[in-house]
Write a protein that holds these residues in place. Structure first.
Motif, PDB file in Angstrom:
ATOM      1  N   ALA A 162       0.830  -1.212   0.000  1.00  0.00           N
ATOM      2  CA  ALA A 162       0.000   0.000   0.000  1.00  0.00           C
ATOM      3  C   ALA A 162       0.859   1.255   0.000  1.00  0.00           C
ATOM      4  CB  ALA A 162      -0.927  -0.013   1.210  1.00  0.00           C
ATOM      5  N   GLU A 163       1.979   1.232   0.717  1.00  0.00           N
ATOM      6  CA  GLU A 163       2.898   2.369   0.706  1.00  0.00           C
ATOM      7  C   GLU A 163       3.454   2.598  -0.696  1.00  0.00           C
ATOM      8  OE1 GLU A 163       3.408   4.596   2.793  1.00  0.00           O
ATOM      9  OE2 GLU A 163       3.293   3.870   4.851  1.00  0.00           O
ATOM     10  N   PHE A 204      -3.292   7.715  -0.680  1.00  0.00           N
ATOM     11  CA  PHE A 204      -3.863   6.399  -0.959  1.00  0.00           C
ATOM     12  C   PHE A 204      -5.284   6.611  -1.476  1.00  0.00           C
ATOM     13  CE2 PHE A 204      -5.662   2.210  -0.125  1.00  0.00           C
ATOM     14  CZ  PHE A 204      -4.643   1.413  -0.641  1.00  0.00           C
ATOM     15  N   PRO A 205      -5.711   5.834  -2.487  1.00  0.00           N
ATOM     16  CA  PRO A 205      -6.958   6.151  -3.191  1.00  0.00           C
ATOM     17  C   PRO A 205      -8.229   6.092  -2.353  1.00  0.00           C
ATOM     18  CG  PRO A 205      -5.563   4.721  -4.522  1.00  0.00           C
ATOM     19  CD  PRO A 205      -4.934   4.788  -3.165  1.00  0.00           C
ATOM     20  N   HIS A 206      -8.253   5.334  -1.260  1.00  0.00           N
ATOM     21  CA  HIS A 206      -9.456   5.207  -0.440  1.00  0.00           C
ATOM     22  C   HIS A 206      -9.070   5.253   1.038  1.00  0.00           C
ATOM     23  CE1 HIS A 206     -12.008   3.957  -3.866  1.00  0.00           C
ATOM     24  NE2 HIS A 206     -10.903   3.356  -4.288  1.00  0.00           N
ATOM     25  N   PRO A 207      -9.895   5.877   1.876  1.00  0.00           N
ATOM     26  CA  PRO A 207      -9.552   5.934   3.299  1.00  0.00           C
ATOM     27  C   PRO A 207      -9.603   4.578   3.993  1.00  0.00           C
ATOM     28  CG  PRO A 207     -11.713   6.905   2.907  1.00  0.00           C
ATOM     29  CD  PRO A 207     -11.096   6.671   1.563  1.00  0.00           C
ATOM     30  N   ARG A 208     -10.393   3.654   3.434  1.00  0.00           N
ATOM     31  CA  ARG A 208     -10.464   2.308   4.009  1.00  0.00           C
ATOM     32  C   ARG A 208     -10.813   1.325   2.901  1.00  0.00           C
ATOM     33  NH1 ARG A 208     -14.700  -1.062   5.349  1.00  0.00           N
ATOM     34  NH2 ARG A 208     -14.233  -2.679   6.897  1.00  0.00           N
ATOM     35  N   ILE A 209     -10.089   0.205   2.879  1.00  0.00           N
ATOM     36  CA  ILE A 209     -10.461  -0.908   2.017  1.00  0.00           C
ATOM     37  C   ILE A 209     -10.339  -2.192   2.824  1.00  0.00           C
ATOM     38  CG2 ILE A 209      -9.701   0.241  -0.113  1.00  0.00           C
ATOM     39  CD1 ILE A 209      -7.332  -1.811  -0.088  1.00  0.00           C
ATOM     40  N   ARG A 232      11.496   7.629  -4.191  1.00  0.00           N
ATOM     41  CA  ARG A 232      10.688   8.765  -3.766  1.00  0.00           C
ATOM     42  C   ARG A 232       9.768   8.347  -2.633  1.00  0.00           C
ATOM     43  NH1 ARG A 232       7.392   9.830  -9.127  1.00  0.00           N
ATOM     44  NH2 ARG A 232       9.455   9.316  -9.881  1.00  0.00           N
ATOM     45  N   THR A 233       9.219   9.321  -1.947  1.00  0.00           N
ATOM     46  CA  THR A 233       8.188   9.099  -0.960  1.00  0.00           C
ATOM     47  C   THR A 233       6.976   9.912  -1.371  1.00  0.00           C
ATOM     48  OG1 THR A 233       9.038  10.927   0.385  1.00  0.00           O
ATOM     49  CG2 THR A 233       9.834   8.697   0.916  1.00  0.00           C
TER      50      THR A 233
END
Length: 477
Positions: free
Chosen positions: A227-228, A237-242, A471-472
């Motif tokens: 995910a990182e 990140f595309p969604h706050p929770r998956i 990169r970060t």
């Protein structure tokens, strides 16, 4: 017509009647009071004598009478109950059921273990071990054939700790939109739970079985790393929770073997992992980051598999290089190996011909990945290395969770500051697949010979270094 929720004694009598012939495991615990105008699903996870899902659908005033299973085949009979206790067995024909007037609720059983024996372990019809099971919601949830925008849905699960795509209330009640029934994602029952937390998101994980070497913490650390890496592509990140379901596969070693995203809202992901996997094997894994990278772009309607798979395939190698999990040279070795396999599979076909068959062919994945690379390089070239394909994905995200192929091209041109997308696409689609590859790699300074892949100075080598450099989140090229 009686009020949506009958008095307590009448409701208790109906529950007793509903248990006739359905091997109920005693009366369920008191269920949370819900919205009387909502279509209500009461789901009971049954363990004995075999794993199954008993589903009760409480109909609300104005509920449509034509129902269907999006994934037919798992249920052949639905029982329709009237408030006076009369029951009628309704055959399911080609996944469809017509509910007679006066019906108060529906009941049926999805026999999970029997379905697994019949179909074999499968992401959709069912799989798992011990007390844990995995199944797609579309297989066991009946839904109205026509889902209207105003339809409200409630879903309540008992009998097991469930991991569904949606976030439940404290009472275990899920409040959904009607459209959530159309693609209801992947569901997990039982098993164990862990979380992977990012600064801007959380991944709720169900481990549906046992591993011989892995701890639950190892599984969540692996998913957090993947995910990182998505955050090296997107500004957040595309969604706050998956939710992610991890299913151990008996008799297999190595790391993850296969994964899939379902475009529920939010999306849900499931991944098969070899039962004998060791934590060190995750260093070379690509499946988790590939599946998570599908979240980096909106759902394309209608689907364009070569673009969605191409983006994820290209970024799978790039993101692992950006995070430092693999070297830049290794990333290009992986890309060139994939391009070679795609070119061999495609033969003399044009890209248009190569991507017109199965959505899971090598031609789809690797011609799509080559186009994504070329598009990224061209965006950098025409903007003096100030804009990139990552910016296209970020801009699309501001438009919502779904998009079209045409809108994708419009955003590309907007990021480029000039017409770009259609001309570049024509160069690929209308010529033999991979015709653009050799000149593109030469300009980037990516050379392959018998000694392997070498990265050398070339006209666009600075663009290449911007693509694969460490990169970060939030870093610029």
């Amino acid at each position: 017509m009686s009020p949506p929720f009958a008095p307590a004694r009448r409701w208790l009598a109906l529950l007793l009647l509903a248990c006739v012939g359905l091997s109920c495991q005693g009366l369920p615990r008191p269920r949370p009071v819900g919205d009387p105008a909502a279509l209500r699903y009461n789901i009971t996870y049954v363990r004995e004598p075999e794993h199954a899902l008993d589903v009760e659908v409480v109909l609300a005033r104005g509920t449509p009478r034509d129902f269907m299973f999006s994934g037919p085949g798992g249920v052949d009979t639905v029982h329709a109950w009237r408030e006076d206790g009369q029951v009628r067995a309704l055959p399911v024909r080609e996944g469809a059921v017509s509910v007679p007037g006066g019906t108060r609720f529906l009941r049926y059983r999805y026999a999970l273990d029997a379905r697994i024996r019949q179909e074999g372990p499968d992401f959709f019809s069912g799989m798992g071990e011990g007390d844990a099971r995995h199944v797609a919601g579309r297989e066991y949830l009946i839904r109205p054939r026509v889902v209207t925008p105003e339809l409200r849905v409630e879903l309540y699960v008992e009998g097991a700790d469930a991991l569904l795509p949606w976030l439940p209330e404290d009472s275990g009640l899920y409040r959904l939109r009607g459209e959530d029934l159309v693609d209801s994602g992947f569901h997990g029952f039982g098993g164990r739970r862990c979380q992977a937390r990012l600064p801007d998101a959380v991944l709720d994980v169900a481990i549906l079985g046992t591993f011989t070497h892995l701890r639950d913490a190892d599984v969540c650390a692996w998913l957090k790393q993947a995910a990182e890496e998505v955050r090296t592509v997107r500004s957040a990140f595309p969604h706050p929770r998956i939710t992610v379901r991890v299913v151990p596969v008996p008799g297999r070693d190595g790391s993850s073997l296969f994964g899939m995203v379902r475009w529920s809202s939010p999306p849900s992901i499931s991944i098969l992992v070899g039962k004998d996997t060791e934590a060190a094997a995750f260093e070379r894994d690509w499946v988790a980051v590939h599946e998570l990278l599908h979240l980096a772009h909106p759902v394309l309607v209608p689907r364009v598999p070569w673009l969605s798979e191409g983006l994820a395939t290209y970024y799978t190698e790039v993101a692992r290089a950006r995070s430092g999990r693999q070297s830049a040279q290794r990333a290009w070795e992986e890309l060139l190996d994939g391009f070679a396999r795609g070119r061999q599979w495609s033969g003399a076909r044009t890209m248009q011909e190569a991507v017109s068959g199965s959505p899971y062919s090598l031609g789809v994945y690797w011609t799509g990945a080559l186009f994504a690379l070329h598009l990224d390089v061209e965006l950098r070239r025409v903007t003096g290395n100030k804009r990139r394909l990552d910016d296209v994905l970020d801009a699309l995200a501001t438009r919502g969770s779904t998009s079209t192929f045409g809108a994708f091209g419009e955003v590309v041109d907007s990021v480029a500051g000039q017409p770009l997308f259609d001309a570049l696409l024509a160069r690929h689609l209308e010529r033999p697949a991979f015709a653009e590859m050799d000149a593109l790699l030469e300009a980037l300074g990516v050379r392959a010979d018998t000694a392997g892949v070498k990265l050398v100075p070339a006209r666009d080598s600075l663009l290449r270094e911007a693509v694969d450099g460490r990169r970060t989140r939030g870093a610029t090229d």
